[in-house]
Structures are given as structure tokens and as C-alpha cells.
Design a protein around this motif. Structure first.
Motif, short mmCIF file in Angstrom:
data_model
loop_
_atom_site.label_atom_id
_atom_site.label_comp_id
_atom_site.label_asym_id
_atom_site.label_seq_id
_atom_site.Cartn_x
_atom_site.Cartn_y
_atom_site.Cartn_z
N PHE A 175 4.17 3.36 -7.58
CA PHE A 175 3.23 4.46 -7.47
C PHE A 175 4.03 5.74 -7.54
CE2 PHE A 175 0.95 7.73 -5.09
CZ PHE A 175 -0.25 7.74 -5.78
N GLY A 176 3.80 6.54 -8.61
CA GLY A 176 4.63 7.71 -8.81
C GLY A 176 6.08 7.31 -8.95
N LYS A 177 6.95 7.97 -8.20
CA LYS A 177 8.37 7.62 -8.24
C LYS A 177 8.75 6.58 -7.19
CE LYS A 177 10.32 11.04 -5.02
NZ LYS A 177 11.46 11.93 -4.79
N PHE A 178 7.76 6.02 -6.51
CA PHE A 178 8.03 5.10 -5.42
C PHE A 178 7.70 3.65 -5.81
CE2 PHE A 178 7.04 9.19 -3.45
CZ PHE A 178 8.18 9.39 -2.68
N ILE A 179 8.36 2.73 -5.11
CA ILE A 179 8.13 1.30 -5.31
C ILE A 179 7.90 0.67 -3.96
CG2 ILE A 179 9.15 -0.87 -6.09
CD1 ILE A 179 10.99 1.05 -7.85
N LEU A 180 6.81 -0.10 -3.83
CA LEU A 180 6.53 -0.84 -2.61
C LEU A 180 7.01 -2.27 -2.79
CD1 LEU A 180 4.48 1.61 -2.61
CD2 LEU A 180 3.06 0.19 -1.12
N VAL A 181 7.67 -2.80 -1.77
CA VAL A 181 8.25 -4.14 -1.80
C VAL A 181 7.60 -4.99 -0.71
CG1 VAL A 181 10.37 -5.49 -1.65
CG2 VAL A 181 10.45 -3.15 -2.56
N ALA A 182 7.15 -6.19 -1.06
CA ALA A 182 6.57 -7.12 -0.10
C ALA A 182 7.67 -8.00 0.48
CB ALA A 182 5.50 -7.98 -0.77
N GLU A 206 1.21 -8.01 9.37
CA GLU A 206 1.11 -9.38 9.85
C GLU A 206 1.16 -10.36 8.68
OE1 GLU A 206 1.02 -10.33 13.05
OE2 GLU A 206 1.24 -8.21 13.62
N GLY A 207 1.54 -11.60 9.01
CA GLY A 207 1.57 -12.64 8.01
C GLY A 207 2.78 -12.54 7.10
N SER A 208 2.64 -13.17 5.95
CA SER A 208 3.71 -13.19 4.94
C SER A 208 3.22 -12.45 3.70
CB SER A 208 4.07 -14.64 4.59
OG SER A 208 5.05 -14.69 3.58
N PRO A 209 3.64 -11.20 3.50
CA PRO A 209 3.16 -10.42 2.35
C PRO A 209 3.56 -11.08 1.03
CG PRO A 209 4.26 -9.02 3.97
CD PRO A 209 4.54 -10.43 4.36
N LYS A 210 2.60 -11.16 0.11
CA LYS A 210 2.85 -11.88 -1.14
C LYS A 210 2.63 -11.03 -2.39
CE LYS A 210 3.70 -16.18 0.30
NZ LYS A 210 3.46 -16.14 1.74
N VAL A 211 1.45 -10.42 -2.53
CA VAL A 211 1.06 -9.82 -3.81
C VAL A 211 0.43 -8.45 -3.59
CG1 VAL A 211 -0.42 -10.06 -5.85
CG2 VAL A 211 0.67 -12.09 -4.86
N PHE A 212 0.84 -7.47 -4.42
CA PHE A 212 0.19 -6.16 -4.46
C PHE A 212 -0.80 -6.12 -5.62
CE2 PHE A 212 4.32 -4.88 -2.55
CZ PHE A 212 3.85 -4.24 -1.42
N PHE A 213 -1.85 -5.32 -5.45
CA PHE A 213 -2.74 -5.02 -6.57
C PHE A 213 -3.42 -3.69 -6.28
CE2 PHE A 213 -5.13 -7.56 -3.56
CZ PHE A 213 -6.36 -6.94 -3.46
N GLU A 214 -4.07 -3.14 -7.29
CA GLU A 214 -4.79 -1.88 -7.13
C GLU A 214 -6.28 -2.13 -7.31
OE1 GLU A 214 -5.09 2.67 -8.90
OE2 GLU A 214 -4.16 1.07 -10.07
N ALA A 215 -7.09 -1.57 -6.44
CA ALA A 215 -8.54 -1.68 -6.53
C ALA A 215 -9.17 -0.42 -5.97
CB ALA A 215 -9.04 -2.90 -5.76
N GLN A 216 -10.14 0.10 -6.70
CA GLN A 216 -10.91 1.27 -6.26
C GLN A 216 -10.01 2.40 -5.78
OE1 GLN A 216 -14.05 0.06 -3.56
NE2 GLN A 216 -15.06 -1.14 -5.14
#
Length: 350
Positions: A175-182, A206-216
């Protein structure tokens, strides 16, 4: 596979904001594999025989091993993820390499073949590759030295830097110049500034982060726990949590496909010794759940073809020979099936 393999529906749009076309740049002519369905065959451990198959859903023509056919050599790795960004296709092998190909014909353009351990996925940002990597195992088979590898060219080359992150990073999203890591093992989301190549924010989830996506207009994260799944969204101005939605879906594997009418299809598996597998159907925006939408055993990957509105379900068949793919309609009824390669684990719809 991002992370991990995300299919796109009417409610899901990938990050096209930074990829606008201009009149001064001619469009690349479409190649043979620019349309259709790419099937990721992970391959068998020890054999390193991962490959990509291509299916033309209009004719049902299936072409096996398209990387080897295009380049005159086997892929020679365990295929973890397949990512299309910036008109390039990235084949991520968790056996320590990235192959970069022309998406139209799968001819090789470049590679990252050294200084990687167990890469999982990648994102492109600021003209660089950011590759999530478990790092090496220690004597107890833990991964205390996980990292994001930085390659300062989108066409491959050497690893310029390794950014330490929490254990077992999986999917990434820009997102922009940033990267999110799970960070799947420690329940963290780490935000990396692509210019400084440093972690600038860490969020606990919480939990085990797996997948990013974009919605709305928001970034969402899919996280799994033993008895539930959790969807997080984020404020993009300061990278804080915006919403948390929890659903009572047990034994989710982390494999997910995005269908039409706001429906998400989640693979579940009871694991050893029962191996009762299934698909749960969930509407993220009205919270309706069908826990037993489809049942069976051996499920290993899932995808959704938005054109035909069909669900593609792969079966590893216990890694005893080749796997198979079954096509379902939106009522869960089987329409057809066919044999593919070893360990089919996901799909990329083009």
C-alpha cells in the motif's frame, strides 16, 4: 498463494491503484498464457518436481509443465506461490529460489537463486522485490531467523538485504510505499517502509495470519485458529486495526477463494488421523455461514473462476502419483474433473 493464492471477484480488487496505463506506453500483446487458469503443482518433497499447468477453460485444453516446455529445463523446486505483478510472473519455490518469467509464454527473464532459505511469497514495491522467507531451521526445527529478503530489481538478481521479522512470514501486500507482512507463527503484522527497508510498525493479532486482500477500499487479513477464523481490516493512514470479525469455523487451513456475491470459500481439514476435509462458505459482509458447503478428503487448494462462476478444488491424492482437480458449480455439484501434476496446491485465474 500471495501471499499464498488469491482469486478475484466483483467485490475484490487487487492493488491496481499504482498500475494505471498511459497512452505513451503500448500494451504488451497477449500471449498464450495471458488468459486461462494457471494451476500450481507444488511437487513432491525430495523430488522437487513442482510445475505450472495451463488450462484453457473454453476448450478444456490442458498444457502440462509449461515452464519446462518454454525453457528447456525443469523448474526443479517445490512451487510455493505464483504471483503476477508489473507484467511479470514470479514462481516462488520454498526450496530456495525465485524464477521470473514472461507471463505470456513463460520464458525466463531472471531469477533469485542464492541467499534464500525457504521463501514463501513476494511483493513488488519501489522497483524492488520483497520476499518473505522462513529462514533456516535450527537444531529443533524452529525458524528463529525469519526475514524479508530485498532484491533491488524486479527482474531478479542478488539479495541486497534481509529484514528480520517474526517467525514464519507468509503473505505480503503493498500500500503506497509500505508493505504489510503476515507473521503466521507469532500473530504479528509487520509494516515495512520500502524506501528505508525497515520495519516501522508492528501490530499484534490473534490466530495465525495467512492471507491479505483488499475489499471495499480496505486491506483485510485472513487469520486462522483451531476453532475459528478471524478477518481484520486496517486503517491505511496509520496502520491500526479498524475492525475484527470472528467466525466459528474450525480447522481452517488458510486456503481461501473469493467468489461472486460476496461469498468466500475456505478449506478446512481435521488432519490426522481422520482427514475429514471440507469447504465452508462465508459471506464476509452479512456473516452468513455454511459450514458444510462441500465435504470430502485430500483437498489441497481452491480457486474461483469469475468468468464461469465455478469453484476449482485440487486434491493431492496423498502425494501418491499425480493430483487431480474437480470443478464445482456454486451449489457444490461436481461438473468435471481432470488429472494434473504432483501436489496441486492453488490456482491463478487470468
Amino acid at each position: 498463494m500471495r501471499n499464498q493464492l488469491i482469486q478475484i471477484s466483483a467485490i475484490i480488487s487487487l492493488f491496481f491503484l499504482s498500475f494505471s496505463c498511459t497512452e505513451s506506453v503500448p500494451e504488451r500483446p497477449l500471449g498464450e498464457f495471458d488468459r486461462g487458469i494457471l494451476i500450481l503443482n507444488e511437487g513432491a518433497f525430495g523430488s522437487n518436481d513442482g510445475e505450472v499447468y495451463h488450462l484453457n477453460p473454453s476448450t478444456d485444453e490442458l498444457k502440462p509443465a509449461i515452464f519446462e516446455s518454454a525453457n528447456g529445463r525443469p523448474f526443479a523446486g517445490l512451487l510455493q506461490d505464483l504471483i503476477y505483478e508489473n507484467n511479470l510472473m514470479y514462481l516462488v519455490a520454498n526450496t530456495g529460489k525465485i524464477e521470473i518469467v514472461n507471463p505470456g509464454d513463460f520464458t525466463s527473464i531472471g531469477a533469485v537463486t542464492s541467499d534464500l532459505d525457504q521463501p514463501r511469497s513476494l511483493a513488488v514495491n519501489s522497483g524492488k522485490l520483497f520476499i518473505s522467507d522462513y529462514g533456516p531451521y535450527d537444531a529443533d526445527f524452529n525458524t528463529p531467523s525469519s526475514y524479508i529478503a530485498v532484491v533491488r530489481s524486479t527482474e531478479g538478481g542478488s539479495v541486497a538485504k534481509k529484514i528480520p521479522v517474526s517467525r514464519k512470514p507468509e503473505d505480503l501486500i503493498s500500500f503506497g510505499k509500505f508493505i504489510l507482512v503476515a507473521g503466521s507463527e507469532e500473530g504479528k503484522v509487520e509494516v515495512i517502509d520500502s524506501e528505508s527497508e525497515e520495519v516501522v510498525e508492528i501490530l499484534e493479532v490473534e490466530g495465525s495470519p495467512k492471507v491479505f486482500f483488499e475489499a471495499q477500499g480496505r486491506i483485510y487479513l485472513y487469520s486462522t485458529a483451531a476453532e475459528e477464523v478471524i478477518f481484520y481490516s486496517f486503517h491505511l493512514d496509520n496502520f491500526t486495526l479498524a475492525s475484527t470479525n470472528t467466525y466459528p469455523i474450525s480447522n481452517a487451513t488458510g486456503k481461501i477463494a473469493f467468489g461472486s456475491n460476496d461469498i468466500m470459500y475456505l478449506l478446512t481439514s481435521s488432519g490426522w488421523p481422520d482427514y475429514q476435509d471440507g469447504i465452508a462458505a462465508l459471506s464476509l459482509f452479512n456473516s452468513t455461514i455454511d459450514l458444510n458447503w462441500h465435504e470430502g478428503s485430500g483437498f489441497y487448494g481452491i480457486g474461483f473462476d469469475t468468468n464461469a462462476e465455478e469453484i476449482y478444488l485440487s486434491n493431492a491424492n496423498g502425494f501418491q502419483g499425480n493430483g487431480s482437480v474437480t470443478v464445482l458449480d456454486q451449489n457444490g455439484e461436481e461438473k468435471r474433473s481432470f488429472e494434473v501434476g504432483r501436489g496441486p496446491s492453488g490456482f491463478l485465474m487470468r
